[in-house]
Design an enzyme around this catalytic site. Structure first.
Site, mmCIF file in Angstrom:
data_model
loop_
_atom_site.group_PDB
_atom_site.id
_atom_site.type_symbol
_atom_site.label_atom_id
_atom_site.label_comp_id
_atom_site.label_asym_id
_atom_site.label_seq_id
_atom_site.Cartn_x
_atom_site.Cartn_y
_atom_site.Cartn_z
ATOM 1 N N ASP A 136 0.821 -1.212 0.000
ATOM 2 C CA ASP A 136 0.000 0.000 0.000
ATOM 3 C C ASP A 136 0.859 1.268 0.000
ATOM 4 O OD1 ASP A 136 -2.416 -1.224 -0.136
ATOM 5 O OD2 ASP A 136 -3.018 -0.873 1.931
ATOM 6 N N ASP A 195 4.024 -9.122 9.322
ATOM 7 C CA ASP A 195 4.258 -7.709 9.045
ATOM 8 C C ASP A 195 5.630 -7.540 8.398
ATOM 9 O OD1 ASP A 195 1.822 -6.955 9.950
ATOM 10 O OD2 ASP A 195 2.504 -6.143 11.865
ATOM 11 N N ASP A 197 8.386 -6.197 9.132
ATOM 12 C CA ASP A 197 9.627 -6.338 9.883
ATOM 13 C C ASP A 197 9.769 -7.717 10.518
ATOM 14 O OD1 ASP A 197 7.393 -5.461 11.454
ATOM 15 O OD2 ASP A 197 8.752 -5.237 13.163
ATOM 16 N N ASP A 289 -7.007 -7.115 13.976
ATOM 17 C CA ASP A 289 -6.590 -8.452 14.393
ATOM 18 C C ASP A 289 -7.385 -8.943 15.601
ATOM 19 O OD1 ASP A 289 -5.491 -6.512 16.018
ATOM 20 O OD2 ASP A 289 -3.411 -6.980 15.509
#
Length: 481
Positions: A136, A195, A197, A289
């Site tokens: 995005d 994610d 990282d 989540d």
């Protein structure tokens, strides 16, 4: 007439001290203190002590249960059926289910290579795995870098897809939702989410997926975060202490007793059928989540937490990034509680005690009371009692209970026990931001749906000492300080 009005409205004791503003303020204070301030402060003390007791009982309960879990409870692979998935000589890889790995990104210039590389290195049959990079990013240069990295891995034979959207509607939830709509993932049974990282170990899927394959009532397998930059600075050490308690105690206890805990948004594998049954990803709060986890749990699905299934990740190393993250983590759950509490109460698929656990323990105490009591008692009420000696707080409320709560919180990170003093100061500072965010979420105020992506630095901090440019101290704005 003016003299009569002045004498009528202003007490005689004020007449000789009208020029002494400080004296007048002191007299007004004495007039209102006994009938108004003292009773209000006493009420505040009682409320704070009640919240403190709620938090104390919760921490004590969690401490007792985690000891019992460690000593007497069976480990997840013994509580549930777990067998390794193996290739069959005749049918080949047919024993392995189709899995899609989703990596949502937003201008992740420093870490995109780490997560994509780790996902592409997962040990799973190539014809049964799809890597989906959901980008995005708004920076064209970063989008080009991410797409080039995906093409590089695709040239090596990895089934990796680069997906972009025209807008960021729904933020992360919207990206994940759109990703599952793609035709090339319709045959996938499970989705692993990491994610930008996060760097899973190669055997991650082979350790997590068997729980889902062999137990049809399990919807989620959650791994634990392992922080690669915990020793970077004192602030990251403080974060490690708080998060280690969350993983070591809260999620372990929730998994062992009620098969429920909040999905952490990453480092987990979901059964896609469970996501669909729960209503899919929703963007009504900033904790999509947790929203999905609660809805799936209300449908009767079970969750499994694996403390030994660790995934490398990064902690925010700047206060600005950490503050935005904590706003989202504090505001989102409070806002979700506001929207779902009656839905939980009316639900008929889960047992009564699980409802009590979700409403009281999971939401009320941990997500609301824990933030408010820290700020209200230790940062507001306690200092006021020093100014107003007529109001006293019992010693058990300001010494014994806080000491026990703090000690119990430290069990997750024994190596940092000597930093407890700094952790207390750090938590008190952050309690203001968290309390404000919690109230914004409960009242659904203007910033309730504010989403700021947490800044990740990847390897830049490790390499900064090798560059002359990094020798200069970064300049901070006054607002950042």
């Amino acid at each position: 007439m003016a003299e009569i009005s002045a004498k009528t409205l202003i007490p005689e004791t004020f007449q000789g001290t009208r020029l002494d503003i400080a004296g007048q303020i002191g007299l007004v204070w004495e007039l209102v203190k006994a009938p108004l301030i003292v009773p209000l402060l006493r009420v505040a003390v009682y409320i704070c002590l009640t919240m403190s007791l709620m938090l104390f009982v919760e921490r004590l309960y969690m401490g007792i249960v985690i000891i019992l879990v460690k000593i007497f409870w069976k480990k997840p692979d013994k509580r549930y059926k777990w067998e390794p998935l193996r290739e069959d000589l005749e049918s080949g890889n047919s024993n392995f289910p189709h899995v899609v790995v989703q990596i949502p990104m937003y201008n992740e210039k420093e870490v995109y290579k780490l997560s994509i590389g780790a996902a592409c290195g997962l040990s799973w049959p190539a014809d049964r795995l799809v890597i989906q990079v959901l980008d995005d990013s708004t920076d064209p240069a970063i989008k080009n870098l991410v797409e080039t990295e995906c093409q590089r891995w695709a040239a090596k034979g990895i089934n990796i897809r680069y997906q972009i959207r025209e807008n960021r509607v729904g933020y992360k939830a919207g990206a994940l939702r759109e990703g599952l709509k793609r035709s090339y993932v319709k045959h996938c049974e499970y989705v692993a989410i990491f994610d930008a990282d996060f760097q899973p170990e190669p055997d991650y899927l082979k350790r997590a997926i068997p729980f889902l394959v062999h137990n049809s009532d399990i919807a989620l397998v959650q791994g634990r975060w392992r922080f690669v930059n915990a020793d970077e600075c004192l602030m990251t050490r403080m974060q490690e202490m708080s998060l280690d308690y969350h993983f070591t105690v809260e999620q372990e206890v929730g998994s062992a007793t009620h098969a429920f805990f909040g999905f952490n948004g990453t480092a987990g594998v979901w059964r896609i059928a469970a996501i669909n049954e729960a209503g899919g990803w929703k963007d009504r709060t900033t904790v999509e989540d947790m929203d999905l986890a609660v809805r799936a749990s209300l449908k009767g699905w079970k969750f499994v937490y694996l403390g030994d299934l660790q995934v490398k990740s990064e902690l925010p190393s700047t206060f600005k990034a950490f503050r935005f993250q904590q706003h989202r983590w504090s505001c989102g759950p409070a806002n979700l509680f506001r929207k779902m509490v009656m839905e939980i109460v009316r639900n008929k698929k889960v047992r009564f005690w699980k409802k009590v656990y979700v409403i009281y323990s999971f939401f009320l105490v941990r997500k609301i009371v824990a933030h408010m009591v820290t700020f209200c008692l230790y940062c507001v009420v306690l200092p006021l009692t020093i100014l107003i000696p007529e109001v006293e707080i019992p010693i058990w409320g300001i010494v014994y209970i806080p000491s026990i709560i703090t000690t119990l919180n430290a069990v997750g990170t024994p190596r940092s026990i000597h930093l407890l003093f700094y952790w207390i100061l750090f938590e008190n500072v952050m309690s203001f931001h968290r309390t404000k965010a919690t109230l914004i979420g409960l009242l659904e105020a203007g910033r309730a749906n504010e989403w700021v992506v947490t800044e990740k630095l990847g390897d830049t901090l490790k390499n900064k000492t090798n560059t002359k440019a990094a020798a200069k101290r970064p300049r901070f704005k006054i607002g950042d300080r």
